[in-house]
Every structure is written in structure tokens, then in C-alpha cells.
Design a protein around this motif. Structure first.
Motif, PDB file in Angstrom:
ATOM      1  N   LEU A  52       0.797  -1.212   0.000  1.00 32.19           N
ATOM      2  CA  LEU A  52       0.000   0.000   0.000  1.00 32.19           C
ATOM      3  C   LEU A  52       0.836   1.272   0.000  1.00 32.19           C
ATOM      4  CD1 LEU A  52      -2.843  -1.059   2.462  1.00 32.19           C
ATOM      5  CD2 LEU A  52      -2.902  -0.991  -0.033  1.00 32.19           C
ATOM      6  N   THR A  53       2.060   1.209   0.466  1.00 34.28           N
ATOM      7  CA  THR A  53       2.923   2.385   0.448  1.00 34.28           C
ATOM      8  C   THR A  53       3.697   2.515  -0.867  1.00 34.28           C
ATOM      9  OG1 THR A  53       4.669   1.127   1.554  1.00 34.28           O
ATOM     10  CG2 THR A  53       3.203   2.432   2.955  1.00 34.28           C
ATOM     11  N   HIS A  75      -3.765  -2.721   9.379  1.00 39.93           N
ATOM     12  CA  HIS A  75      -4.555  -2.817  10.611  1.00 39.93           C
ATOM     13  C   HIS A  75      -3.670  -2.788  11.861  1.00 39.93           C
ATOM     14  CE1 HIS A  75      -8.409  -3.385   8.646  1.00 39.93           C
ATOM     15  NE2 HIS A  75      -7.801  -4.178   7.791  1.00 39.93           N
ATOM     16  N   ASP A  76      -2.945  -1.696  12.010  1.00 33.86           N
ATOM     17  CA  ASP A  76      -2.156  -1.447  13.217  1.00 33.86           C
ATOM     18  C   ASP A  76      -2.796  -0.265  13.916  1.00 33.86           C
ATOM     19  OD1 ASP A  76      -0.380  -0.762  15.182  1.00 33.86           O
ATOM     20  OD2 ASP A  76       1.373  -0.593  13.871  1.00 33.86           O
ATOM     21  N   PHE A  77      -3.599  -0.558  14.948  1.00 37.03           N
ATOM     22  CA  PHE A  77      -4.382   0.502  15.572  1.00 37.03           C
ATOM     23  C   PHE A  77      -3.540   1.425  16.440  1.00 37.03           C
ATOM     24  CE2 PHE A  77      -7.602  -2.419  14.199  1.00 37.03           C
ATOM     25  CZ  PHE A  77      -8.671  -1.598  13.856  1.00 37.03           C
ATOM     26  N   ARG A  82      -1.865   7.453  10.929  1.00 40.79           N
ATOM     27  CA  ARG A  82      -0.890   7.323   9.853  1.00 40.79           C
ATOM     28  C   ARG A  82      -1.391   6.355   8.793  1.00 40.79           C
ATOM     29  NH1 ARG A  82       2.075   8.821   5.918  1.00 40.79           N
ATOM     30  NH2 ARG A  82       3.828   7.464   5.401  1.00 40.79           N
ATOM     31  N   ASN A  83      -1.985   5.256   9.211  1.00 37.75           N
ATOM     32  CA  ASN A  83      -2.473   4.273   8.250  1.00 37.75           C
ATOM     33  C   ASN A  83      -3.663   4.804   7.446  1.00 37.75           C
ATOM     34  OD1 ASN A  83      -0.499   2.528   9.127  1.00 37.75           O
ATOM     35  ND2 ASN A  83      -1.825   1.538  10.629  1.00 37.75           N
ATOM     36  N   ALA A  84      -4.468   5.674   8.062  1.00 40.84           N
ATOM     37  CA  ALA A  84      -5.546   6.329   7.321  1.00 40.84           C
ATOM     38  C   ALA A  84      -4.979   7.264   6.254  1.00 40.84           C
ATOM     39  CB  ALA A  84      -6.449   7.100   8.280  1.00 40.84           C
ATOM     40  N   GLU A  85      -3.849   7.905   6.557  1.00 40.57           N
ATOM     41  CA  GLU A  85      -3.190   8.763   5.567  1.00 40.57           C
ATOM     42  C   GLU A  85      -2.652   7.941   4.399  1.00 40.57           C
ATOM     43  OE1 GLU A  85      -0.163  10.762   7.738  1.00 40.57           O
ATOM     44  OE2 GLU A  85      -1.556  12.092   8.804  1.00 40.57           O
ATOM     45  N   ILE A  86      -2.114   6.763   4.696  1.00 41.18           N
ATOM     46  CA  ILE A  86      -1.628   5.867   3.645  1.00 41.18           C
ATOM     47  C   ILE A  86      -2.795   5.422   2.763  1.00 41.18           C
ATOM     48  CG2 ILE A  86      -0.656   3.560   3.228  1.00 41.18           C
ATOM     49  CD1 ILE A  86       1.086   4.042   5.750  1.00 41.18           C
ATOM     50  N   PRO A 134     -11.796   9.160  11.566  1.00 37.11           N
ATOM     51  CA  PRO A 134     -10.909   8.187  10.924  1.00 37.11           C
ATOM     52  C   PRO A 134     -11.476   7.604   9.635  1.00 37.11           C
ATOM     53  CG  PRO A 134     -10.965   7.816  13.282  1.00 37.11           C
ATOM     54  CD  PRO A 134     -12.003   8.862  12.990  1.00 37.11           C
ATOM     55  N   ARG A 135     -10.693   7.644   8.574  1.00 38.27           N
ATOM     56  CA  ARG A 135     -10.980   7.074   7.261  1.00 38.27           C
ATOM     57  C   ARG A 135     -12.051   7.829   6.473  1.00 38.27           C
ATOM     58  NH1 ARG A 135     -10.675   0.561   7.143  1.00 38.27           N
ATOM     59  NH2 ARG A 135     -10.272   1.011   4.965  1.00 38.27           N
TER      60      ARG A 135
END
Length: 299
Positions: A52-53, A75-77, A82-86, A134-135
Motif C-alpha cells: 500500500l505504500t 490494521h495497526d491501531f 498514519r495508516n488512514a493517511e496511507i 478516521p478514514r
């Protein structure tokens, strides 16, 4: 159609891959490891290495296909923001690559945020939560692509997408029950979570890709709202442990990351989705699915 599927090796993504292949489509599945590649191949997909990156890989996959189903998410809460930005960057890149093509791009979101947008009633496909949640920025960006010649769509999934008595939050809740010695619910357990069978959800993705209008939001919801107490009781019977309430103030400490959601009353309707796509869920309900699981084998 040839569909690029991110998250194709995951619990839901593999079912989507199987559903698409079974309906005569071809799948190009994103895989970042040999294990993931093997799962994609087992589901009937062709392998596209990347993650995904890796924006260049995502763009190449999108350009090589007739549509995209974006289910991948890290799925690293502990790094959720940061994962939502990715996630947003991935959607924007694939959307840019598809601009003006008229091709479908469906992304994945969740229904739990609708507890804030629609308090006291089931959340609807037309509800639009605050973009700062989020998201939600990913939803906004996806819907906006409809104005750029992309047949974009958002599929909101419930917190429990299940098959074989597992999936979604079931396994973390069962693990917490084993760790604490009892299966817990918050307060009186009357708060409701929507749920859906994994195979039913897979059909929503296929139908949205095949015929969904641009800019639509769908709910992959089979059951509008199952009381969390009933979920806790079914898990308790499965793992052979007592069931107890805990105060809302103790939820975060007891459940970990799920604690922020466990007390939310967040039913969601899929009436519009069913009418729009001609979709009708047929899979087991979540309680029946949990009760049918062979917990002795799984434990």
C-alpha cells in the motif's frame, strides 16, 4: 472485467477475489509477501507484487485493469491516523490514474462512525460523517472522483464480517475472554452492532463494480444491529466461560483497542444498497455462525 484488488489475500479480500472469478471476471491481486501471493493464487487471482505504500505499484495495477476494488488497509491501531493517511494517498493515486476512464473504483470504509452521524437510529448510506473522523477523508476523496470521470463507490462494512464463526471483532473478543476468564459486554449490553456474512459482502463488491453508479455509498450489512450482549453470550458459550457486564469506564482497559467501539450503539441499514444493487444477504446470521463454529478445534 479485469479487476485490480488490493487486500486480495485477506479474510474479506480473498472472498471478493473468489466471487469475482466465479462470476467470470479476472483478478489481479496485490501481494506484498510470498504467503500473501499464495493466498491470492489459491483464491484464483493473478499476482501483482507491491504494497500500500508503493504508489507506483498501485498505479500500475490500476492502469492494467478495467476496475479496482480497494480492500487493503494496514490494521495497526497504534498508528491508525498514519495508516488512514496511507489509505487516502493510495486512493488518490489510483483515482488519478483512472481519471476520465469511466472505470469503477470501489473502496472500503466502516459503519461504526455512523453512531455519531445518526444517533438513535440505524445509519443510512446517505449519512456523511465528519470528514475529520478516521478514514472519512478516504470516503470524501472517493466520492469526489465521480466528478473526474471515475465510477467511484464506497462500501461501508460492519465491525463483524464473519464466516465459520470468526472474522471482524469476534476473534479479538474471544481472545480477551480467554485472557480475562470471562466474556464481557458493556453496561446492559443493549448497544447494537451491524454484521454480515463474508460471502454476502463479497457480492456487494462485485455488484458495485459491475453496475454501481458513480459517487454512491453502500452498506454491506446483513443484520442491522445485533445486541453486543448476545454476541458476548455466544462467544462465552463457545469458549466455555461465564459472561459478565463491565462498566463503560473499564472498557478501554479490558478490551484494548476495541474498547473505543464496544460501547457504541451503531446499527446500520442496507435497505438502499439492497434496492440499488439487487442484493439480498443469504448467509448465516452472526449468532448462528458463532454457535456453529467448532471451538474445540479452533482454540
Amino acid at each position: 472485467m479485469r479487476i485490480f484488488v488490493t487486500g486480495a489475500s485477506g479474510f474479506i479480500g480473498s472472498a471478493v477475489t473468489e466471487e469475482l472469478v466465479g462470476a467470470g471476471h479476472q483478478v489481479l491481486g496485490l501481494a506484498r509477501s510470498d504467503d500473501a501471493a499464495a493466498r491470492v493464487a489459491k483464491a484464483g487471482g493473478e499476482i501483482h507484487r507491491g504494497e500500500l505504500t508503493d504508489i507506483a505499484s498501485l498505479v500500475a495495477g490500476a492502469r492494467a485493469c478495467d476496475g479496482v476494488a480497494h480492500l487493503g488497509f494496514i490494521h495497526d491501531f497504534t498508528q491508525f491516523a498514519r495508516n488512514a493517511e496511507i489509505d487516502l494517498a493510495a486512493i488518490e493515486a489510483m483515482g488519478e490514474a483512472m481519471a476520465g476512464s469511466g472505470k469503477p473504483l470501489v473502496i472500503t470504509s466502516g459503519t461504526l462512525v455512523l453512531a455519531l452521524a445518526a444517533p438513535g437510529r440505524p445509519g443510512l448510506e446517505t449519512d456523511t460523517p465528519d470528514a475529520a473522523l478516521p478514514r472519512m477523508a478516504s470516503e470524501v476523496a472517493t466520492v469526489a472522483l465521480a466528478g473526474r470521470g471515475v465510477r467511484s463507490g464506497v462500501i461501508r462494512l460492519p465491525p463483524i464480517v464473519h464466516e465459520g464463526g470468526t472474522g471482524g471483532f469476534i476473534e479479538p473478543l474471544a481472545a480477551t475472554a480467554r485472557e480475562k476468564g470471562f466474556s464481557a459486554y458493556v453496561g446492559d449490553g443493549a448497544t447494537r452492532w451491524p454484521a454480515a456474512h463474508r460471502r454476502d459482502v463479497a457480492r456487494v463488491y462485485r455488484l458495485a463494480l459491475e453496475k454501481g453508479p458513480a459517487g454512491a455509498r453502500y452498506h454491506g450489512v446483513g443484520e442491522d444491529g445485533v445486541p453486543t450482549r448476545q454476541i458476548a453470550e455466544a462467544i462465552g458459550r463457545g469458549v466455555g466461560l461465564p459472561v459478565r457486564p463491565i462498566p463503560a469506564a473499564d472498557a478501554a482497559a479490558h478490551f484494548g483497542f476495541i474498547g473505543m467501539f464496544i460501547g457504541a450503539d451503531a446499527p446500520a441499514s442496507s435497505e438502499w444498497t439492497r434496492a440499488q444493487l439487487g442484493w439480498e444477504p443469504t448467509g448465516l446470521g452472526v449468532i448462528a455462525d458463532i454457535e456453529a463454529r467448532d471451538w474445540a478445534v479452533a482454540s
